[in-house]
Design a protein around this motif. Structure first.
Motif, PDB file in Angstrom:
ATOM      1  N   LYS A 108      48.469  32.033  47.871  1.00 44.14           N
ATOM      2  CA  LYS A 108      48.007  32.049  46.617  1.00 44.14           C
ATOM      3  C   LYS A 108      46.832  30.784  46.662  1.00 44.14           C
ATOM      4  O   LYS A 108      45.911  31.004  45.758  1.00 44.14           O
ATOM      5  N   ALA A 120      46.114  37.432  45.238  1.00 46.12           N
ATOM      6  CA  ALA A 120      46.888  36.929  46.223  1.00 46.12           C
ATOM      7  C   ALA A 120      46.265  37.570  47.565  1.00 46.12           C
ATOM      8  O   ALA A 120      45.776  38.535  47.501  1.00 46.12           O
ATOM      9  N   THR A 144      52.117  37.753  40.194  1.00 43.28           N
ATOM     10  CA  THR A 144      51.184  37.554  41.278  1.00 43.28           C
ATOM     11  C   THR A 144      51.445  38.340  42.711  1.00 43.28           C
ATOM     12  O   THR A 144      50.604  38.908  43.394  1.00 43.28           O
ATOM     13  N   MET A 145      52.745  37.847  42.928  1.00 45.14           N
ATOM     14  CA  MET A 145      53.297  38.341  44.270  1.00 45.14           C
ATOM     15  C   MET A 145      54.463  39.240  44.275  1.00 45.14           C
ATOM     16  O   MET A 145      55.206  39.316  43.128  1.00 45.14           O
TER      17      MET A 145
END
Length: 152
Positions: free
Chosen positions: A17, A63, A98-99
């Motif tokens: 990230k 990411a 995000t992930m």
């Protein structure tokens, strides 16, 4: 227990990230699910940027995924789709993150695990557990929690 002949297929992916890459469209931020797999990534390795979430403020930050090992034989598109879909599995929020959610859980567990290993917390009186010899050891788990799973 486990058959000695059992050989699971393993896919190892490194996710970053902390990088300086950003992607924009003419109209602003890219849409969630945007995947960049050419041009700015190395052609020598299987890697891609995936923007799995919508940014409410500023520029969205994707990411970076680097596939280090792949026994499973997932194709590139299936792997990208899988990582994107796993970003919806984090129940604390009602949208994608995000992930993949497993990484958020792993991050939380390492933080909580540090609390059980007091060497990192010698300055905090609540977590300081040392023997008379000054050697640090694991902080004991409460007896009511020893034989159960407890939320980390």
């Amino acid at each position: 227990l486990i058959d000695p002949q059992y050989r699971p297929q393993v896919t190892l992916i490194l996710i970053r990230k902390r990088h300086s890459s950003r992607f924009l469209q003419e109209t602003g931020n890219c849409e969630p699910g945007t995947c960049v797999s050419g041009g700015v990534v190395s052609p020598a390795v299987f890697s891609f940027y995936l923007l799995a979430h919508r940014s409410p403020f500023g520029v969205s930050k994707p990411a970076y995924y680097l596939v280090l090992h792949d026994d499973s034989g997932f194709g590139a598109e299936k792997l990208r789709t899988l990582t994107y879909n796993l970003s919806f599995m984090y129940p604390i929020v009602t949208r994608s993150v995000t992930m993949p959610a497993a990484l958020y859980y792993a991050h939380r567990l390492t933080g909580k695990g540090r609390l059980h290993l007091n060497r990192a917390f010698n300055t905090l009186p609540y977590f300081t557990k040392t023997k008379d010899s000054g050697e640090s050891y694991l902080v004991p788990v409460h007896k009511a929690l020893r034989d159960t799973m407890y939320f980390m």
